[in-house]
Write a protein that holds these residues in place. Sequence first.
Motif, PDB file in Angstrom:
ATOM      1  N   UNK A  56     -51.671  41.165  62.165  1.00  0.00           N
ATOM      2  CA  UNK A  56     -51.763  39.753  61.823  1.00  0.00           C
ATOM      3  C   UNK A  56     -50.437  39.115  62.195  1.00  0.00           C
ATOM      4  N   UNK A  57     -50.492  38.004  62.898  1.00  0.00           N
ATOM      5  CA  UNK A  57     -49.257  37.294  63.221  1.00  0.00           C
ATOM      6  C   UNK A  57     -49.567  35.811  63.340  1.00  0.00           C
ATOM      7  N   UNK A  58     -48.539  35.015  63.221  1.00  0.00           N
ATOM      8  CA  UNK A  58     -48.719  33.568  63.316  1.00  0.00           C
ATOM      9  C   UNK A  58     -48.794  33.099  64.764  1.00  0.00           C
ATOM     10  N   UNK A  64     -45.214  39.707  69.656  1.00  0.00           N
ATOM     11  CA  UNK A  64     -44.346  40.289  70.689  1.00  0.00           C
ATOM     12  C   UNK A  64     -43.047  40.783  70.070  1.00  0.00           C
ATOM     13  N   UNK A  65     -42.505  40.043  69.132  1.00  0.00           N
ATOM     14  CA  UNK A  65     -41.282  40.482  68.445  1.00  0.00           C
ATOM     15  C   UNK A  65     -41.533  41.774  67.679  1.00  0.00           C
ATOM     16  N   UNK A  66     -42.688  41.885  67.017  1.00  0.00           N
ATOM     17  CA  UNK A  66     -43.040  43.127  66.314  1.00  0.00           C
ATOM     18  C   UNK A  66     -43.103  44.285  67.298  1.00  0.00           C
ATOM     19  N   UNK A  67     -43.711  44.048  68.447  1.00  0.00           N
ATOM     20  CA  UNK A  67     -43.929  45.099  69.442  1.00  0.00           C
ATOM     21  C   UNK A  67     -42.634  45.610  70.055  1.00  0.00           C
ATOM     22  N   UNK A  68     -41.593  44.827  70.014  1.00  0.00           N
ATOM     23  CA  UNK A  68     -40.308  45.255  70.581  1.00  0.00           C
ATOM     24  C   UNK A  68     -39.738  46.474  69.871  1.00  0.00           C
ATOM     25  N   UNK A  69     -40.222  46.762  68.662  1.00  0.00           N
ATOM     26  CA  UNK A  69     -39.769  47.936  67.927  1.00  0.00           C
ATOM     27  C   UNK A  69     -40.619  49.172  68.153  1.00  0.00           C
ATOM     28  N   UNK A  78     -44.595  51.375  78.006  1.00  0.00           N
ATOM     29  CA  UNK A  78     -44.645  49.920  77.886  1.00  0.00           C
ATOM     30  C   UNK A  78     -45.651  49.533  76.811  1.00  0.00           C
ATOM     31  N   UNK A  79     -45.535  48.304  76.350  1.00  0.00           N
ATOM     32  CA  UNK A  79     -46.433  47.774  75.329  1.00  0.00           C
ATOM     33  C   UNK A  79     -47.006  46.462  75.855  1.00  0.00           C
TER      34      UNK A  79
END
Length: 89
Positions: A56-58, A64-69, A78-79
């Motif tokens: 869930x994201x706004x 994308x910021x979550x996926x950077x981790x 890659x993601x």
Amino acid sequence: MQKEWGAFIGTIASQAKLVSTCRIGFEGNLILKDGQVENTINVSNNETLSGNMVVKSSSLKDATEMAKGCPILTLGGSVEVRNVIPMES
């Protein structure tokens, strides 16, 4: 890597943003537009999907910021981040 994956997924879950996650197998069938079935999976540039996570994201930017981790990045993977379009009945 299990510790890193646990921390990554746990962080997202603790924020109540995790919807689901699963690994994808490497066996399957590819159905072509003419209806022909091949005993294979889609591989492009020697890469294929190996798992997925629905969060869930706004916004796409937030996801994308979550996926950077994601730990796969440290292994050279890659993601891909996409939006989900709900099916209407």
